[in-house]
Design a protein around this motif. Structure first.
Motif, PDB file in Angstrom:
ATOM      1  N   GLY A 108       0.578  -1.349   0.124  1.00 31.97           N
ATOM      2  CA  GLY A 108      -0.297   0.254   0.545  1.00 31.97           C
ATOM      3  C   GLY A 108       0.814   1.466  -0.269  1.00 31.97           C
ATOM      4  O   GLY A 108       1.768   1.285   0.741  1.00 31.97           O
ATOM      5  N   PHE A 113      -2.578  -1.841   3.732  1.00 34.49           N
ATOM      6  CA  PHE A 113      -3.353  -3.105   3.646  1.00 34.49           C
ATOM      7  C   PHE A 113      -2.185  -3.998   4.348  1.00 34.49           C
ATOM      8  O   PHE A 113      -1.181  -3.973   4.993  1.00 34.49           O
ATOM      9  CB  PHE A 113      -3.129  -3.691   1.949  1.00 34.49           C
ATOM     10  CG  PHE A 113      -3.726  -2.725   1.392  1.00 34.49           C
ATOM     11  CD1 PHE A 113      -4.766  -2.947   1.234  1.00 34.49           C
ATOM     12  CD2 PHE A 113      -2.884  -1.920  -0.033  1.00 34.49           C
ATOM     13  CE1 PHE A 113      -5.895  -1.910  -0.051  1.00 34.49           C
ATOM     14  CE2 PHE A 113      -3.731  -1.252  -0.918  1.00 34.49           C
ATOM     15  CZ  PHE A 113      -5.306  -1.569  -0.713  1.00 34.49           C
ATOM     16  N   CYS A 131      -5.703  -5.479  -4.328  1.00 32.26           N
ATOM     17  CA  CYS A 131      -4.463  -4.360  -3.417  1.00 32.26           C
ATOM     18  C   CYS A 131      -3.537  -3.152  -4.058  1.00 32.26           C
ATOM     19  O   CYS A 131      -3.118  -2.305  -3.824  1.00 32.26           O
ATOM     20  CB  CYS A 131      -4.104  -5.357  -1.986  1.00 32.26           C
ATOM     21  SG  CYS A 131      -5.428  -5.575  -1.481  1.00 32.26           S
ATOM     22  N   ALA A 376      -9.412  -2.105   2.253  1.00 34.91           N
ATOM     23  CA  ALA A 376      -8.037  -2.454   3.155  1.00 34.91           C
ATOM     24  C   ALA A 376      -8.473  -3.577   4.537  1.00 34.91           C
ATOM     25  O   ALA A 376      -8.124  -4.262   5.409  1.00 34.91           O
ATOM     26  CB  ALA A 376      -8.033  -0.929   3.830  1.00 34.91           C
ATOM     27  N   ALA A 379      -9.389  -7.316   2.778  1.00 35.36           N
ATOM     28  CA  ALA A 379      -8.021  -8.247   2.281  1.00 35.36           C
ATOM     29  C   ALA A 379      -7.038  -8.482   4.208  1.00 35.36           C
ATOM     30  O   ALA A 379      -7.334  -8.687   4.952  1.00 35.36           O
ATOM     31  CB  ALA A 379      -7.088  -6.716   2.722  1.00 35.36           C
TER      32      ALA A 379
END
Ligand code: BGC
Length: 611
Positions: A108, A113, A131, A376, A379
């Protein structure tokens, strides 16, 4: 030699084929300009480095973020103004070749993430792709054109801090996820180079996950079978999916440092696999050839690295300084330098850097918005692995009073994980905040983060304790190796005292690596491995424990029983003597302990049962 007029710069014509454009540009370049393209500096500065930029002496630069350099987090670093540098390189230098700006966008950019090891626990290529796509959008908005990710070093070594950055021990899982991540960053073949995508980098080539004793930067000894069948596989997958660059590893293999490893860089990666992108050095990796004892001095290091197939130097300065002379003296063939420059120019063209050298000014990526947070959270949730549950989870509405305890209760920054350059602790929703949002005040006790006697006494006043323990993000990552796999000092003692009170205990472990969890599994009613989850840490944990989501993660790395059991993983080959798994009396292979892992690769529970 004067500036080539903009109208004569035919290589800027995006309608021409990339190879044709590179040919045209190469014909114009002097040897010094060629060497300049093979130099990456740290934080190029528009004023300090103006002369070098004017000479075409900075092919690439790392660490800048933001058009005017405004969002570089580390105040110790000098801030690079991307646009000001590009103005010198593009508008004022003789050939107008833009600088390639790279940065470590690992899990990220501003929206953080889970750490890669956590993302891997989701076993979900599409999620990994999404992501990385969002990370690419955010990073490119901040002027970053290239990320040094994904990292795909296969490792069964939990003492090594960099397993947090890795995709775990399986070459197959790592290869699939790496390919998806490359696509997420770069876009598929038709989209690579479009706005919102950035070039990716498969790292660290190769064998870095095998450093001796799990000590970062250490040496590696490995045979051809293990290397080819395990450690090279993810790289091959990344190359087949068009990864723009590959980074050489700091380690040696059997005495030959990777930055000078002609067989693996030139013969395997480039010739055998047909990789046509850039082989980039790791930080001062060329300079380190001297320290590793194979090069006489920096000039000799540059010679060896170039002959080995290393295209782009990172910060040692050796290529810019010595390549012209090495070519003139006949020690390095010009064709090799031309090939390296061709690769760098090709990468810049494919990534769209010639078309879009500038970054829009006046804004940088802000705090994650709704859709970024949703991804986010998805994930983070998917990464969490339930490793024990005697039935206490999910916590039902009538469970009574929940006591939230442990050093991470009110934490933000600590839960972001390693390698976060643009993410901010203030973006993280802490576990305490998430629980307060979901549980009526009367049913929740939040003890302070000190995890001390006070916390133990609160166990008595509640019906269930949720203890958030594990590693601070600073305990994993590069150069963060440990010689024990135990929880950080003091945590186990508090858990023992809490459990002794006799109320149910749920333990959530934040970590960048497999830890020794045998005793925790004995004491607790339920245990969740939550890694370092990123900006949605709190909501993901709370929803999972409260049953609003269901656990689905599975371990991408074996959790050994103790440090004395390492190596312990799914990578073991069969031996001639089998160990009897069913007979505890014959401990097998160790006189004093069971040999099997505490938790095997692929292990993970959920809330329902399957038939
Ligand atoms: C790390 C790389 C990283 C580079 C640039 C090195 O120390 O090993 O993974 O990409 O620094 O930040």
């Amino acid at each position: 030699m004067g500036t080539v007029k903009a109208t004569d710069r035919i290589w800027l014509d995006a309608r021409l084929d990339v190879e044709k454009r590179v040919d045209l540009l190469l014909e114009e370049m002097t040897l010094v300009e060629k060497a300049g393209q093979l130099h990456m500096s740290a934080n190029v500065q528009p004023v300090r480095d103006r002369e070098q930029l004017l000479r075409g002496g900075v092919g690439a630069s790392l660490y800048a973020s933001g058009a005017t350099g405004g969002n570089v987090r580390d105040e110790g670093l000098m801030v690079t103004a991307i646009n000001e540098c590009q103005r010198v390189a593009v508008d004022e230098s003789r050939l107008g070749i833009p600088v390639l700006f790279g940065r470590d966008v690992i899990h990220g950019h501003r929206t953080v993430f889970p750490i890669p090891l956590g993302l891997s626990a989701a076993w979900d290529e599409d999620l990994a792709r999404r992501c990385c796509h969002l990370a690419a959008q955010e990073a490119s908005y901040d002027g970053v054109a290239w990320t040094f990710a994904p990292m795909m070093d296969v490792s069964e070594e939990p003492r090594w801090g960099r397993v947090a950055e890795s995709l775990g021990e399986s070459p197959v899982l790592a290869g699939r996820l790496a390919a998806a991540m490359v696509e997420g960053f770069q876009g598929d073949a038709d989209h690579h180079g479009r706005a919102g995508s950035i070039a990716a980098c498969a790292k660290h080539f190769c064998g870095y996950g095998m450093v001796q004793g799990g000590r970062d930067y250490d040496t590696v000894t490995v045979g051809e079978n293990t290397l080819r069948n395990l450690h090279l596989r993810p790289f091959r997958a990344a190359v087949e999916h068009g990864v723009a660059s590959v980074m050489a590893a700091f380690n040696d293999i059997d005495g030959v440092p990777m930055h000078a490893h002609r067989r693996l860089l030139r013969e395997v990666l480039k010739d055998e696999w047909g990789f046509d992108g850039v082989v980039v050095a790791d930080w001062n990796g060329v300079g380190q050839l001297v320290v590793q004892g194979v090069a006489e001095d920096l000039r000799d290091a540059a010679r060896q690295a170039m002959l080995a197939g290393l295209d782009l130097d990172m910060v040692s300065g050796s290529y810019g300084r010595y390549l012209p002379d090495l070519v003139e003296s006949g020690e390095v063939p010009l064709e090799m330098v031309d090939d390296a420059v061709r690769r760098v120019l090709r990468m810049k063209m494919r990534a769209g850097v010639f078309e879009r050298p500038y970054t829009p000014e006046g804004h940088s990526v802000g705090a994650p918005g709704r859709s970024a947070r949703a991804l986010a959270r998805e994930a983070a949730t998917a990464s969490m692995v339930l490793i024990k549950n005697d039935g206490i989870l999910p916590l039902h509405e009538n469970v009574g009073r929940i006591h939230l305890a442990g050093p991470f209760v009110e934490e933000g920054d600590a839960l972001l994980g390693t390698w976060v350059l643009d993410g901010k602790g203030e973006d993280v929703v802490s576990p305490a905040t998430a629980f307060r949002d979901r549980i009526p005040a009367a049913d929740l006790i939040v003890s302070d983060g000190r995890f001390s006697d006070l916390g133990v006494s609160m166990v008595r006043d509640s019906d269930v304790t949720v203890a958030l323990v594990g590693e601070h993000r600073s305990r994993s990552g590069e150069d963060r190796c440990i010689s024990t796999l135990k929880l950080p000092a003091g945590q186990m003692e508090v858990l023992e005292e809490m459990a002794a009170i006799g109320k149910p205990l749920v333990v959530v472990v934040f970590t960048g690596r497999p830890l020794e969890l045998g005793r925790v599994l004995e004491l607790a009613s339920a245990v969740v491995v939550a890694w370092h989850p990123g900006v949605e840490a709190g909501p993901a944990v709370a929803d999972l424990l409260l049953g609003r989501t269901s656990p689905s993660g599975r371990l991408p790395m074996t959790f050994p029983r103790s440090v004395g059991h390492i190596p312990s993983s799914s990578l073991e080959r069969p031996t001639g003597r089998r160990v009897n798994r069913d007979d505890d009396r014959k401990l097998g292979r160790y006189l004093n302990a069971l040999v099997f892992p505490e938790l095997t690769f692929g292990y993970g529970l959920t809330y329902t049962s399957f038939e």
